[in-house]
Write an enzyme that holds these catalytic residues in place. Structure first.
Site, PDB file in Angstrom:
ATOM      1  N   ARG A 103      38.158  35.668  49.060  1.00  0.00           N
ATOM      2  CA  ARG A 103      37.403  34.719  49.217  1.00  0.00           C
ATOM      3  C   ARG A 103      35.909  35.336  49.473  1.00  0.00           C
ATOM      4  O   ARG A 103      35.758  36.273  50.167  1.00  0.00           O
ATOM      5  CB  ARG A 103      37.892  33.966  50.439  1.00  0.00           C
ATOM      6  CG  ARG A 103      37.624  32.641  50.555  1.00  0.00           C
ATOM      7  CD  ARG A 103      38.594  32.114  51.605  1.00  0.00           C
ATOM      8  NE  ARG A 103      38.197  32.536  52.976  1.00  0.00           N
ATOM      9  CZ  ARG A 103      38.177  32.055  54.109  1.00  0.00           C
ATOM     10  NH1 ARG A 103      38.514  30.842  54.333  1.00  0.00           N
ATOM     11  NH2 ARG A 103      38.139  32.527  55.444  1.00  0.00           N
ATOM     12  N   THR A 107      30.193  32.091  50.724  1.00  0.00           N
ATOM     13  CA  THR A 107      30.498  30.691  50.244  1.00  0.00           C
ATOM     14  C   THR A 107      31.650  30.118  50.579  1.00  0.00           C
ATOM     15  O   THR A 107      32.171  28.874  50.269  1.00  0.00           O
ATOM     16  CB  THR A 107      30.213  30.714  48.632  1.00  0.00           C
ATOM     17  OG1 THR A 107      31.172  31.614  48.274  1.00  0.00           O
ATOM     18  CG2 THR A 107      28.970  31.306  48.207  1.00  0.00           C
ATOM     19  N   ASP A 203      43.086  37.455  60.002  1.00  0.00           N
ATOM     20  CA  ASP A 203      42.955  37.609  58.485  1.00  0.00           C
ATOM     21  C   ASP A 203      44.380  38.154  58.262  1.00  0.00           C
ATOM     22  O   ASP A 203      44.853  39.232  58.386  1.00  0.00           O
ATOM     23  CB  ASP A 203      41.729  38.804  58.377  1.00  0.00           C
ATOM     24  CG  ASP A 203      41.950  38.810  56.906  1.00  0.00           C
ATOM     25  OD1 ASP A 203      40.790  38.654  56.385  1.00  0.00           O
ATOM     26  OD2 ASP A 203      42.585  39.137  56.165  1.00  0.00           O
ATOM     27  N   ASP A 206      44.502  41.758  56.272  1.00  0.00           N
ATOM     28  CA  ASP A 206      44.121  42.684  57.317  1.00  0.00           C
ATOM     29  C   ASP A 206      45.304  43.013  58.222  1.00  0.00           C
ATOM     30  O   ASP A 206      45.843  44.203  58.426  1.00  0.00           O
ATOM     31  CB  ASP A 206      42.843  42.502  58.027  1.00  0.00           C
ATOM     32  CG  ASP A 206      41.408  42.357  57.302  1.00  0.00           C
ATOM     33  OD1 ASP A 206      41.715  42.660  56.054  1.00  0.00           O
ATOM     34  OD2 ASP A 206      40.457  41.987  57.928  1.00  0.00           O
TER      35      ASP A 206
HETATM   36  C1  PRP Z   1      42.963  35.010  52.138  1.00  0.00           C
HETATM   37  C2  PRP Z   1      44.367  34.238  52.289  1.00  0.00           C
HETATM   38  C3  PRP Z   1      44.217  33.327  51.090  1.00  0.00           C
HETATM   39  C4  PRP Z   1      42.819  32.953  51.275  1.00  0.00           C
HETATM   40  C5  PRP Z   1      42.783  31.467  52.039  1.00  0.00           C
HETATM   41  O1  PRP Z   1      42.578  35.783  51.316  1.00  0.00           O
HETATM   42  O2  PRP Z   1      45.387  35.385  52.039  1.00  0.00           O
HETATM   43  O3  PRP Z   1      44.227  33.808  49.914  1.00  0.00           O
HETATM   44  O4  PRP Z   1      42.168  33.926  52.364  1.00  0.00           O
HETATM   45  O5  PRP Z   1      41.524  31.006  52.077  1.00  0.00           O
HETATM   46  P1  PRP Z   1      40.905  29.835  51.475  1.00  0.00           P
HETATM   47  O6  PRP Z   1      42.187  28.665  51.528  1.00  0.00           O
HETATM   48  O7  PRP Z   1      39.828  29.354  52.038  1.00  0.00           O
HETATM   49  O8  PRP Z   1      40.604  30.084  49.753  1.00  0.00           O
HETATM   50  P2  PRP Z   1      41.554  36.947  51.227  1.00  0.00           P
HETATM   51  O9  PRP Z   1      40.369  36.116  50.553  1.00  0.00           O
HETATM   52  O10 PRP Z   1      40.937  37.320  52.659  1.00  0.00           O
HETATM   53  O11 PRP Z   1      42.083  38.290  50.510  1.00  0.00           O
HETATM   54  P3  PRP Z   1      43.367  39.126  50.785  1.00  0.00           P
HETATM   55  O12 PRP Z   1      44.502  38.449  50.622  1.00  0.00           O
HETATM   56  O13 PRP Z   1      42.889  40.260  49.900  1.00  0.00           O
HETATM   57  O14 PRP Z   1      43.358  39.625  52.091  1.00  0.00           O
HETATM   58  N1  URA Z   2      42.363  33.607  55.254  1.00  0.00           N
HETATM   59  C1  URA Z   2      42.853  34.367  56.304  1.00  0.00           C
HETATM   60  O1  URA Z   2      43.375  35.471  56.096  1.00  0.00           O
HETATM   61  N2  URA Z   2      42.834  33.747  57.503  1.00  0.00           N
HETATM   62  C2  URA Z   2      42.327  32.768  57.704  1.00  0.00           C
HETATM   63  O2  URA Z   2      42.377  32.074  58.839  1.00  0.00           O
HETATM   64  C3  URA Z   2      41.605  32.061  56.724  1.00  0.00           C
HETATM   65  C4  URA Z   2      41.559  32.574  55.450  1.00  0.00           C
END
Ligand code: PRP
Ligand code: URA
Length: 213
Positions: A103, A107, A203, A206
Site C-alpha cells: 500500500r 494515497t 501493521d 511488521d
Molecule cells: C497490508 C495488509 C494488506 C493491506 C491492506 O499490507 O497486509 O495487504 O495492507 O490494506 P488495504 O485494504 O488498505 O489495501 P502492506 O501494504 O502493509 O504490505 P505488507 O504485507 O508487505 O506489510
Molecule cells: N494494513 C495493516 O497491516 N494494518 C492495518 O490496520 C491496515 C492495513
C-alpha cells in the site's frame, strides 16, 4: 459479497492475543497460523467435491474427493504469507499462486510488485489470503486479477476487516457476476486517518516479519 464473521470462542480468544501489543513475532505468527486453519474450515464449506467410491477393508463406501481443477490459494505478500501454511494444512493439494502488493502509505492505493498466477484460471475456485482488509484496495486489485483470468468462485480470508473496506469491496464487485465470499475472524469499528484498522492489531506485516523501511 457474502460476509461471514466467525463466531467461535477459540477464534475470539486467539484474535484477542493476536491484537495484544505485547504479543511478540513468534507468538503472532503461531496465532495467525492457527486462526487461518480455524477460518479455513468455514471458508471451504463450499469447496467443490465429486462423488467417489472407496473400498474399506469391509465394503465399498460412498465418499467425495476434491474436484479437478484443484483450488488455487493466493496469499498476498507480504503479510498473507503468514497465512499460507495454516491454509495448506486443510487443503494440502491446492495449488498456490502469489501476488505481491504494498500500500502506498500516502494515497493508500495498492501497488502490485509481483505476480505469479496461472494464466488461465477458467473454472477455478480461488482462496485469497490477506490478514487485513482495510481500505479494500489490495483485495479489490487481487480479485480483479483472478476474475480477469477466469476464476469463477473466490473466497477471501482475512483476520480483520474494516466496514469501509467491506463497503468498497461491495461497490467494486457490483459488475462481477461470480460468487465472492469474505470470511474474517473480526469486523472492526473503522479506519483511522492513516488507513489503519481501529482497534485492529497494527501493521500485520511488521508484526509477522519485522519493520521494513
Ligand atoms: C497490508 C495488509 C494488506 C493491506 C491492506 O499490507 O497486509 O495487504 O495492507 O490494506 P488495504 O485494504 O488498505 O489495501 P502492506 O501494504 O502493509 O504490505 P505488507 O504485507 O508487505 O506489510
Ligand atoms: N494494513 C495493516 O497491516 N494494518 C492495518 O490496520 C491496515 C492495513
Amino acid at each position: 459479497m457474502q460476509v461471514h464473521v466467525a463466531d467461535h470462542p477459540l477464534i475470539s480468544h486467539k484474535l484477542t492475543k493476536l491484537r495484544d501489543e505485547r504479543t511478540d513475532s513468534p507468538t503472532f505468527r503461531r496465532l495467525a497460523d492457527e486462526l487461518v486453519t480455524l477460518l479455513a474450515y468455514e471458508a471451504t464449506r463450499d469447496v467443490r467435491v465429486s462423488p467417489v467410491d472407496v473400498k474399506t477393508p469391509v465394503a465399498v463406501a460412498k465418499g467425495v474427493q476434491l474436484t479437478d481443477p484443484r483450488p488455487l490459494v493466493v496469499p498476498i505478500l507480504r503479510a498473507g504469507l503468514g497465512m499460507l501454511e495454516g491454509m495448506q494444512r486443510l487443503l494440502p493439494t491446492a495449488e498456490v499462486g502469489f501476488l505481491g502488493m504494498v500500500r502506498n502509505e500516502e494515497t493508500l492505493e495498492a501497488v502490485t510488485y509481483a505476480e505469479r498466477l496461472p494464466e488461465d484460471l477458467t473454472g477455478r475456485q480461488c482462496y485469497v489470503l490477506d490478514p487485513m482488509l482495510a481500505t479494500g484496495g489490495s483485495l479489490a486489485t487481487a480479485i480483479d486479477f483472478l476474475v480477469k483470468r477466469g476464476a469463477n468462485h473466490i473466497t477471501a480470508i482475512t483476520l480483520l476487516a474494516a466496514p469501509e473496506g467491506v463497503a468498497r469491496m461491495e461497490k467494486e464487485l457490483e459488475g462481477i457476476d461470480i460468487p465472492v465470499n469474505l470470511v474474517t475472524a473480526g469486523l472492526d469499528e473503522k479506519l483511522n486517518e492513516l488507513g489503519y484498522i481501529v482497534p485492529g492489531l497494527g501493521d500485520a506485516g511488521d508484526r509477522l516479519y519485522g519493520v521494513v523501511d
